[in-house]
Design an enzyme around this catalytic site. Structure first.
Site, PDB file in Angstrom:
ATOM      1  N   HIS A 124       7.671  -5.281 -10.099  1.00 16.13           N
ATOM      2  CA  HIS A 124       7.147  -4.550 -11.248  1.00 16.13           C
ATOM      3  C   HIS A 124       7.233  -5.360 -12.542  1.00 16.13           C
ATOM      4  O   HIS A 124       7.277  -4.789 -13.634  1.00 16.13           O
ATOM      5  CB  HIS A 124       7.913  -3.224 -11.423  1.00 16.13           C
ATOM      6  CG  HIS A 124       7.803  -2.324 -10.230  1.00 16.13           C
ATOM      7  ND1 HIS A 124       8.690  -1.298  -9.989  1.00 16.13           N
ATOM      8  CD2 HIS A 124       6.915  -2.303  -9.201  1.00 16.13           C
ATOM      9  CE1 HIS A 124       8.360  -0.671  -8.871  1.00 16.13           C
ATOM     10  NE2 HIS A 124       7.284  -1.268  -8.379  1.00 16.13           N
ATOM     11  N   GLU A 154      -1.446  -4.988  -2.868  1.00 23.73           N
ATOM     12  CA  GLU A 154      -0.537  -6.048  -3.303  1.00 23.73           C
ATOM     13  C   GLU A 154      -0.643  -7.203  -2.312  1.00 23.73           C
ATOM     14  O   GLU A 154      -0.583  -7.001  -1.100  1.00 23.73           O
ATOM     15  CB  GLU A 154       0.900  -5.520  -3.400  1.00 23.73           C
ATOM     16  CG  GLU A 154       1.003  -4.344  -4.373  1.00 23.73           C
ATOM     17  CD  GLU A 154       2.361  -3.668  -4.393  1.00 23.73           C
ATOM     18  OE1 GLU A 154       3.302  -4.199  -3.756  1.00 23.73           O
ATOM     19  OE2 GLU A 154       2.488  -2.618  -5.024  1.00 23.73           O
ATOM     20  N   GLU A 167       5.105  -2.500   2.905  1.00 27.83           N
ATOM     21  CA  GLU A 167       5.120  -3.519   1.850  1.00 27.83           C
ATOM     22  C   GLU A 167       6.438  -4.288   1.818  1.00 27.83           C
ATOM     23  O   GLU A 167       7.217  -4.178   0.873  1.00 27.83           O
ATOM     24  CB  GLU A 167       4.838  -2.886   0.494  1.00 27.83           C
ATOM     25  CG  GLU A 167       5.674  -1.649   0.152  1.00 27.83           C
ATOM     26  CD  GLU A 167       5.401  -1.144  -1.254  1.00 27.83           C
ATOM     27  OE1 GLU A 167       5.412  -1.968  -2.203  1.00 27.83           O
ATOM     28  OE2 GLU A 167       5.174   0.057  -1.411  1.00 27.83           O
TER      29      GLU A 167
END
Length: 402
Positions: free
Chosen positions: A232, A262, A358
């Protein structure tokens, strides 16, 4: 002196099209009312952005003011600030009350008007601050106060067909943002310039796909070099250099619904250490994708991927859990913590859930292959498996930018 109203109706204009039809919101409210009935509660006073939006369609902009949704067996009423005019009425399912600024705590007076005094009330322990909880007690004087955030979260974790259709569109648009970013990557380009290319492409695509919507919050995190070490990390003005490890992250927001793409990339051919770590993370990603199915348990999926990394002496570089739920959530509101791929979550996957896979490895600066590696796909759990709705390719065979 004329007495000013504490709250009023300001139903300015006609109702606008919402992200879903009335039957969708009524089904959600019916589920909440079952939760209230089972707990012996008379009303729910919801204050979080995610639950207000889920049950009413209204995504508020707090800016320091309280907002809410009061649900009883008979009615559902959003409570909004006068600064918003008639927009909350136009953009909500059900009724709306506007509270005024003429006296402090008029929000709670409006909530009391709908919920009543001395009743059994459900609230959100994970959102209501200590100060606002005290006001709830002072104004509503509930005979009983119980948390409904957890059962409401469990309701949100299983998506309706209408929600899944919207999430599919979000995944498609995230891919479009990814391709725009890939096109913008070049030696000397700044992170911020690359990020803006992806954001602009997604906002145009959202406006094309949802011409009657309202647009807000879509963003991109595009990171390079050292800045890839956190999932982030904000965008910077750093200029890209040949040899950089890159992290592409697109986040189209559609009526509060979050989707994401992503990907790890490199500018120029990666060195041997970088390629080896990248390929190991891709292999973990593919293992994780194969484990998403109905009946699988979140902690057991986590244990399988942990073992995979441990066998390769990489587990110590894992950054966070391996995936999470999708729906009404964002980087500043909402999170379905009961559906995350972590060691401490025992939720069993079931059809209608939507989760990411992820895995991320972060190698510290100064070591071979330093940087952060992350791939992220979105999967819809079906009756007999899972459907991957992310289309952008991953891995060094596709994402080395010459």
């Amino acid at each position: 002196m004329t007495e000013r109203s504490q709250f009023l109706t300001f139903h300015n204009g006609a109702k606008a099209p919402l992200p879903f039809g009335a039957e969708e919101y009524e089904a959600r409210l019916a589920g909440l009312r079952r939760i209230l009935a089972e707990a012996g509660l008379d009303a729910a006073v919801l204050t979080s952005m995610h639950n207000v939006a889920y049950y009413s369609g209204f995504l508020y902009c707090a800016f320091g003011r309280p907002y809410g949704l009061v649900v009883t067996p008979e009615t559902s009423v959003t409570i909004s600030a006068g600064i918003d005019g008639g927009q909350p009425w136009r953009r909500c399912h059900g009724y709306n009350l506007t509270y005024t600024d003429w006296a402090r705590d008029n929000f709670w007076r409006a909530a009391r008007h709908v919920a009543g005094e001395g009743r059994a009330v459900g609230m959100e322990e994970d959102h209501l601050t200590l100060a606002e909880a005290e006001k709830l007690r002072a104004f509503l004087a509930p005979r009983e106060l119980r948390d409904v955030a957890r059962p409401a979260m469990r309701q949100r974790m299983v998506k309706s067909p209408a929600e899944i259709a919207l999430i599919r569109e979000g995944a498609r648009i995230a891919d479009l943002g990814g391709w725009a970013i890939r096109e913008a990557i070049a030696e000397g380009a700044r992170e911020i310039d690359v990020a803006m290319a992806g954001r602009d492409a997604m906002e145009r695509a959202i406006a094309d796909a949802f011409p009657e919507g309202e647009y807000r919050d879509t963003w991109v995190w595009f990171q390079s070099g050292l800045n890839t070490d956190g999932a982030h990390n904000p965008v910077t003005a750093r200029r890209l250099e040949v040899g950089d490890l890159l992290s592409l992250n697109t986040f189209p927001m559609i009526s509060g619904y979050y989707t994401a793409l992503e990907r790890t990339l490199t500018l120029g051919a990666p060195d041997a250490a970088t390629r080896a770590i990248w390929e190991a993370n891709v292999a973990a990603h593919e293992l994780g994708l194969s484990l998403i199915r109905p009946g699988a348990r979140c902690d057991e999926i986590t244990a399988r991927i942990n073992a995979f990394f441990a066998e390769r002496d990489l587990l110590q570089y894992r950054s966070f859990g391996y995936g999470h739920s999708f729906g009404i959530l964002s980087h500043y509101y909402g999170r379905e913590a009961g559906l995350e791929l972590r060691e401490d979550v025992e939720t069993v996957l079931e059809p209608g859930m939507v989760v990411s896979m992820e895995p991320m490895l972060t190698i510290p600066e100064g070591r071979p292959g330093a940087g952060g590696y992350r791939e992220h796909d979105i999967l819809v759990v079906t009756e007999d498996g899972a459907e991957n709705i992310t289309g952008f390719p991953y891995g060094p065979d596709h994402n080395v930018i010459a």
